[in-house]
Design a protein around this motif. Structure first.
Motif, short mmCIF file in Angstrom:
data_model
loop_
_atom_site.label_atom_id
_atom_site.label_comp_id
_atom_site.label_asym_id
_atom_site.label_seq_id
_atom_site.Cartn_x
_atom_site.Cartn_y
_atom_site.Cartn_z
N ALA A 1 -7.19 84.08 0.19
CA ALA A 1 -8.48 84.12 -0.67
C ALA A 1 -8.08 83.71 -2.21
O ALA A 1 -8.91 83.55 -3.00
CB ALA A 1 -9.01 85.44 -0.48
N TYR B 1 -9.92 80.54 -4.16
CA TYR B 1 -10.98 80.04 -3.31
C TYR B 1 -11.94 80.17 -4.15
O TYR B 1 -12.27 81.07 -4.76
CB TYR B 1 -10.91 80.76 -1.90
CG TYR B 1 -10.25 79.95 -0.81
CD1 TYR B 1 -10.81 79.33 0.15
CD2 TYR B 1 -8.69 80.17 -0.80
CE1 TYR B 1 -9.90 78.47 1.17
CE2 TYR B 1 -7.90 79.55 0.11
CZ TYR B 1 -8.44 78.84 1.10
OH TYR B 1 -7.80 78.22 2.11
N LYS B 2 -13.15 79.23 -3.92
CA LYS B 2 -14.46 79.27 -4.53
C LYS B 2 -15.54 79.09 -3.44
O LYS B 2 -15.27 78.39 -2.26
CB LYS B 2 -14.55 78.15 -5.71
CG LYS B 2 -13.72 78.66 -6.86
CD LYS B 2 -13.90 77.76 -8.06
CE LYS B 2 -13.05 77.80 -9.45
NZ LYS B 2 -13.40 77.01 -10.25
N GLU B 3 -16.54 79.47 -3.60
CA GLU B 3 -17.66 79.39 -2.61
C GLU B 3 -18.00 77.85 -2.36
O GLU B 3 -18.53 77.60 -3.47
CB GLU B 3 -18.98 80.37 -2.83
CG GLU B 3 -19.80 80.47 -1.61
CD GLU B 3 -20.72 81.62 -1.65
OE1 GLU B 3 -21.35 82.01 -0.45
OE2 GLU B 3 -20.59 82.56 -2.48
N PHE C 1 -15.91 79.19 1.71
CA PHE C 1 -14.82 79.17 0.81
C PHE C 1 -14.01 78.10 0.81
O PHE C 1 -13.48 78.07 1.93
CB PHE C 1 -14.36 80.33 0.46
CG PHE C 1 -15.44 81.73 0.41
CD1 PHE C 1 -15.82 81.97 -1.14
CD2 PHE C 1 -15.75 82.36 1.34
CE1 PHE C 1 -16.48 83.02 -1.15
CE2 PHE C 1 -16.49 83.32 1.16
CZ PHE C 1 -16.93 83.77 -0.12
N THR C 2 -13.62 77.48 -0.18
CA THR C 2 -12.54 76.37 -0.40
C THR C 2 -11.98 76.65 -1.49
O THR C 2 -12.35 76.86 -2.66
CB THR C 2 -13.44 75.01 -0.32
OG1 THR C 2 -14.24 74.82 0.74
CG2 THR C 2 -12.62 73.79 -0.34
N ARG C 3 -10.43 75.99 -1.29
CA ARG C 3 -9.73 75.81 -2.43
C ARG C 3 -9.46 74.41 -3.09
O ARG C 3 -9.61 74.21 -3.91
CB ARG C 3 -8.32 76.80 -2.01
CG ARG C 3 -7.52 76.50 -3.40
CD ARG C 3 -6.28 77.70 -2.96
NE ARG C 3 -5.61 77.39 -1.88
CZ ARG C 3 -4.61 78.02 -1.20
NH1 ARG C 3 -4.21 79.22 -1.81
NH2 ARG C 3 -3.79 77.46 -0.29
N ARG D 1 -20.68 82.77 5.13
CA ARG D 1 -20.42 82.31 3.97
C ARG D 1 -19.01 81.24 4.17
O ARG D 1 -18.04 81.96 4.67
CB ARG D 1 -20.05 83.30 2.77
CG ARG D 1 -21.34 84.12 2.56
CD ARG D 1 -20.86 85.42 1.59
NE ARG D 1 -20.92 84.91 0.39
CZ ARG D 1 -20.31 85.66 -0.69
NH1 ARG D 1 -20.06 86.83 -0.40
NH2 ARG D 1 -20.08 85.06 -1.90
#
Length: 228
Positions: free
Chosen positions: A147, A150-152, A179-181, A177
């Protein structure tokens, strides 16, 4: 000869030595709803035979068990707070078993390799044929999942079929939800709680590039040239 023995393990024809001897006992039990969640993420007829099942592992620092399924391109992890596992095992799942699975039923695995779905009264609703235990070493998802950074949101090229399977899990739980980095790291998803079940997963990105418009798309022209 060694290839033949390996094939027998893949097909689950023989009991494995550690579980073939002694009286039959239950070595794992999870909420049967877990099977519906993880089945789409399980490999099907993969030469890496250990991926053709789910990994049930007892949690050391928390109550319950962790169930993992992956086909090498995506993964899903479920914690069943009231689940039980005597030891870490890999278990094959038949699609027909899903018809009997709900939040009130359990999936029980026995020491001789038999596995079944039982209702809340303990009555058998489905018995899997043959030996359901799979020998092998299941990959450690904790080496991939993260995690950090990571941002939503969703970014990068994602297989739409994989994304759809994740959304189906969200339908069971009521929310999901993403989340992507970056463009290369897995797209991670987390779903809302369903009773005593906690779920998250990841989908590997596809290699794709969209840095400029395609050549066939008309180039911009001055506005006055577009007038009739």
């Amino acid at each position: 000869m060694s290839d033949q023995n390996e094939q027998m393990l893949i097909d689950g024809v023989q009991d494995t030595a550690p579980h073939a001897n002694g009286p039959r006992r239950m070595i794992a039990r999870v909420n049967a709803m877990v099977l519906k969640i993880v089945f789409p993420f399980m490999a099907q007829e993969d030469i890496r035979y250990y991926l053709n099942g789910i990994n049930i592992r007892p949690l050391v620092l928390e109550d319950g068990v962790m169930v993992v399924a992956t086909d090498g391109h995506r993964y899903v992890v479920v914690r069943d707070q009231h689940g039980y596992a005597e030891e870490e095992i890999i278990v094959s799942i038949k699609k027909d078993a899903l018809k009997s699975c709900n939040t009130k039923s359990t999936f029980d695995v026995m020491s001789n390799g038999s596995a079944m779905v039982n209702d809340e009264t303990g009555q058998e609703q489905f018995i899997q044929p043959g030996n359901s235990l799979i020998e092998g070493t299941f990959p450690r998802i904790e080496n991939i999942a993260s995690a950090i950074g990571y941002k939503e949101g969703i970014s990068g090229a994602i297989n739409p079929a994989y994304l759809n399977d994740a959304l189906k899990i969200g339908q069971h739980f009521g929310s999901i939800r993403f989340f992507t980095r970056d463009q290369d790291s897995p797209l991670t998803f987390v779903v809302g709680g369903l009773g005593d079940l906690e779920v998250f997963g990841g989908i590997m990105k596809m290699r794709d590039s969209f840095e400029q418009l395609p050549r066939w798309f008309p180039r911009p022209v001055p506005f006055e040239l577009t007038e009739v």
